[in-house]
Design a protein around this motif. Sequence first.
Motif, mmCIF file in Angstrom:
data_model
loop_
_atom_site.group_PDB
_atom_site.id
_atom_site.type_symbol
_atom_site.label_atom_id
_atom_site.label_comp_id
_atom_site.label_asym_id
_atom_site.label_seq_id
_atom_site.Cartn_x
_atom_site.Cartn_y
_atom_site.Cartn_z
ATOM 1 N N ASP A 122 -44.322 32.290 -20.264
ATOM 2 C CA ASP A 122 -45.248 32.442 -19.146
ATOM 3 C C ASP A 122 -45.911 31.141 -18.727
ATOM 4 O OD1 ASP A 122 -44.857 35.041 -18.753
ATOM 5 O OD2 ASP A 122 -46.927 35.662 -19.182
ATOM 6 N N ALA A 123 -46.249 30.322 -19.724
ATOM 7 C CA ALA A 123 -47.020 29.115 -19.430
ATOM 8 C C ALA A 123 -46.123 27.933 -19.109
ATOM 9 C CB ALA A 123 -47.896 28.767 -20.629
ATOM 10 N N ALA A 322 -43.103 29.322 -15.019
ATOM 11 C CA ALA A 322 -44.332 29.062 -14.250
ATOM 12 C C ALA A 322 -44.008 28.232 -13.003
ATOM 13 C CB ALA A 322 -45.337 28.342 -15.131
#
Length: 416
Positions: A122-123, A322
């Motif tokens: 996610d990051a 991301a």
Amino acid sequence: MNQISHNWAGHVAFGARSTHFPRSLAEVQALVRQAPRVRTVGARHSFNAIADTPGALLSLRRLERRIEIDPAARTVTVDGGITYAELCPRLDAAGWALANLPSVPDFTVAGATSTATHGSGDAHRNLAAAVAALEIVTASGDLLVLRRGEPEFDGAVVGLGALGVITALTLDLVPRFELRQDVFHGLDFDAVTEGFEALMASAYSVSLFTHWAGDRVDQAWLKGHPDASPPALPCGGRPAPGESSPVMGRDPTGTTAQLGVAGPSYDRLPHARIGALPAIGTEFQSEYFVARRDAPAAMRAIRKIEAALHPALIVSEIRTIAADTFWLSTNHGGDSVGFHFSLERDWPLVKVALQALEAALAPFAPRPHWGKLFVTPAADLQARYPRLADFRELAVRHDPGGKFRNAFLDTYVFGH
Ligand SMILES: Cc1cc2nc3c(=O)[nH]c(=O)nc-3n(C[C@H](O)[C@H](O)[C@H](O)COP(=O)(O)OP(=O)(O)OC[C@H]3O[C@@H](n4cnc5c(N)ncnc54)[C@H](O)[C@@H]3O)c2cc1C
């Protein structure tokens, strides 16, 4: 090997008149000055003709390897021919790491970043986001150095080889770190779509593997910090009974260690160990990126076309990436989810599957991976890149005669 005749999967025969293996920057510059048409090939792992040229094909694998770590700046400068497999163990031994990696470590850093190759998490942005500076031999044979923050930088990093030959890259580093990998089988499809955000945020890097059959998502691979508590059972999944292949039931030999055993990040973030990938591929690949908020709806849309997909499908992987600001990045402008498809090496079957996939995903305006197979019309693809006109201007500024152009770029970047 003194010739480069085909891509890794073996179905793209390069049309180059000559192949060259320069050993120095000066040789690269001389070759570029002489050749009317030229392209650089990395590790040949793209599934389309993006690296091809009717002129001179340059491979940088005989350039002297450069791994220059700057501890104060937390960067490493590498040559344009190095692969992640060559780089990462050396970084680890020196106490450093790259924050993220792709599923196999065999690509060149230059080739991977040029097509916005990505891992998951996610990051994490795609691998191009680690690039802090680029050194490029442009069409005149002169050296162009671009650093993060400069006006042309965001256009050049995911450059598809259109600006010239990348002879060096400076990459951001993080201190070396370890990860554990835990695999879960048999997740509930509805629970995954309903809890998609939480599931994909539940570890440093999360990949879902599935065959899009019935009410199950086959596997979740969670790569997390070893000192974090073991992951909870995600979405109804159960811990895998032993090491797993991404394809359910296949021999897992060659995959990175699982079952929660900690190891260096370069040997956990990729799914394949260094040296495990065969020299010649036996599959095709495609991948499409849509906005992350659309992930559940896109998953439901893909499941509906399982009849068209299954004859061609080996396995599918779902990853999150991301947002970044690179003009031609498949992840430009918003957090995205990538739907990857490993496919049988059979174009008629694959074409049917891709047509069905692209129709199913059309409401989400998917961007196809630059290095994989797709059937998207050029006009549709171009409409999905708001900075395309800026990229064209940038490429023409540095390559006014089209020395680095090829049929792929003429169609998908410069066509219309
Ligand atoms: C088994 C397998 C697994 C894969 N897994 C992933 C994955 O996990 N994530 C993902 O996003 N993709 C994945 N891919 C796709 C792959 O990452 C891309 O195709 C990537 O571009 C391949 O890198 P390469 O070094 O082989 O470059 P090539 O395919 O040789 O070239 C790609 C592009 O980069 C350009 N280029 C290469 N080197 C230079 C240079 N020095 N200067 C200028 N231009 C250059 C070429 O001209 C071409 O346009 C996978 C592919 C395979 C075969």
